[in-house]
Write a protein that holds these residues in place. Structure first.
Motif, PDB file in Angstrom:
ATOM      1  N   VAL A   2       0.848  -1.182   0.000  1.00  0.00           N
ATOM      2  CA  VAL A   2       0.000   0.000   0.000  1.00  0.00           C
ATOM      3  C   VAL A   2       0.881   1.228   0.000  1.00  0.00           C
ATOM      4  N   VAL A   5      -2.267   5.892   2.273  1.00  0.00           N
ATOM      5  CA  VAL A   5      -3.389   5.656   3.166  1.00  0.00           C
ATOM      6  C   VAL A   5      -3.971   7.008   3.559  1.00  0.00           C
ATOM      7  N   GLU A   6      -5.164   7.268   3.022  1.00  0.00           N
ATOM      8  CA  GLU A   6      -5.833   8.544   3.283  1.00  0.00           C
ATOM      9  C   GLU A   6      -6.783   8.413   4.473  1.00  0.00           C
ATOM     10  N   SER A   7      -6.952   9.489   5.219  1.00  0.00           N
ATOM     11  CA  SER A   7      -7.868   9.485   6.362  1.00  0.00           C
ATOM     12  C   SER A   7      -8.340  10.906   6.648  1.00  0.00           C
ATOM     13  N   CYS A  22      -2.628  11.979   4.587  1.00  0.00           N
ATOM     14  CA  CYS A  22      -2.230  10.885   3.703  1.00  0.00           C
ATOM     15  C   CYS A  22      -0.840  10.433   4.116  1.00  0.00           C
ATOM     16  N   SER A  25       4.241   5.864   1.486  1.00  0.00           N
ATOM     17  CA  SER A  25       5.455   5.078   1.701  1.00  0.00           C
ATOM     18  C   SER A  25       6.663   5.991   1.546  1.00  0.00           C
ATOM     19  N   THR A  77       4.034  12.300   5.435  1.00  0.00           N
ATOM     20  CA  THR A  77       2.599  12.563   5.427  1.00  0.00           C
ATOM     21  C   THR A  77       2.304  13.901   4.758  1.00  0.00           C
ATOM     22  N   TYR A  94      -8.207  11.574  -2.660  1.00  0.00           N
ATOM     23  CA  TYR A  94      -7.064  10.680  -2.767  1.00  0.00           C
ATOM     24  C   TYR A  94      -5.764  11.490  -2.754  1.00  0.00           C
ATOM     25  N   GLY A 105      -4.837   4.732  -3.671  1.00  0.00           N
ATOM     26  CA  GLY A 105      -5.306   4.146  -2.433  1.00  0.00           C
ATOM     27  C   GLY A 105      -6.827   4.098  -2.424  1.00  0.00           C
ATOM     28  N   LYS A 106      -7.376   3.829  -1.246  1.00  0.00           N
ATOM     29  CA  LYS A 106      -8.837   3.723  -1.123  1.00  0.00           C
ATOM     30  C   LYS A 106      -9.503   5.090  -1.044  1.00  0.00           C
ATOM     31  N   THR A 108     -10.561   8.828   0.934  1.00  0.00           N
ATOM     32  CA  THR A 108     -11.382   9.131   2.096  1.00  0.00           C
ATOM     33  C   THR A 108     -12.547   9.997   1.642  1.00  0.00           C
TER      34      THR A 108
END
Length: 114
Positions: A2, A5-7, A22, A25, A77, A94, A105-106, A108
């Motif tokens: 992955v 990773v968004e939140s 976000c 990596s 981040t 994203y 990614g998925k 948010t």
């Protein structure tokens, strides 16, 4: 693997604020300018803002003066502070590199509604 990773998304009333994060990596974050994108229902994904390693920033006209992108190089981040939100900001948000060269990614979901 992955890469992003968004939140931080959620439901907010018009005029409200949200801060998206976000985590990327390290191999990507350290080598590329980063960007935030969004895709509203039945619309194409669009660029919202981007920031280089040196801190140069660009915004889409639709978010200028309301959104602020930033990056924490120690945490790999990138953030998007969104103020004065409007219903038309509703979308899945994203992050990716500035030219979106990696898998998405998925995201948010941000919903702006009263």
């Amino acid at each position: 693997q992955v890469d992003f990773v968004e939140s931080g998304g959620g439901l907010v009333q018009p005029g409200g604020s949200l801060r998206l994060s976000c985590a990327a990596s390290a191999r990507i974050f350290k080598n590329y300018a980063m960007g935030w994108y969004r895709q509203a229902p039945e619309k194409q994904r669009e660029s919202v803002a981007n920031i280089t390693n040196g801190g140069n920033i660009n915004y889409a006209d639709s978010v200028k003066g309301r959104f602020t992108i930033s990056r924490d190089n120690a945490k790999n981040t990138v953030y998007l502070q969104m103020n004065s939100l409007k219903p038309e900001d509703t979308a899945v948000y994203y992050c990716n590199t500035m030219f979106a060269i990696y898998s998405w990614g998925k995201g948010t979901l941000v919903t702006v509604s009263s």
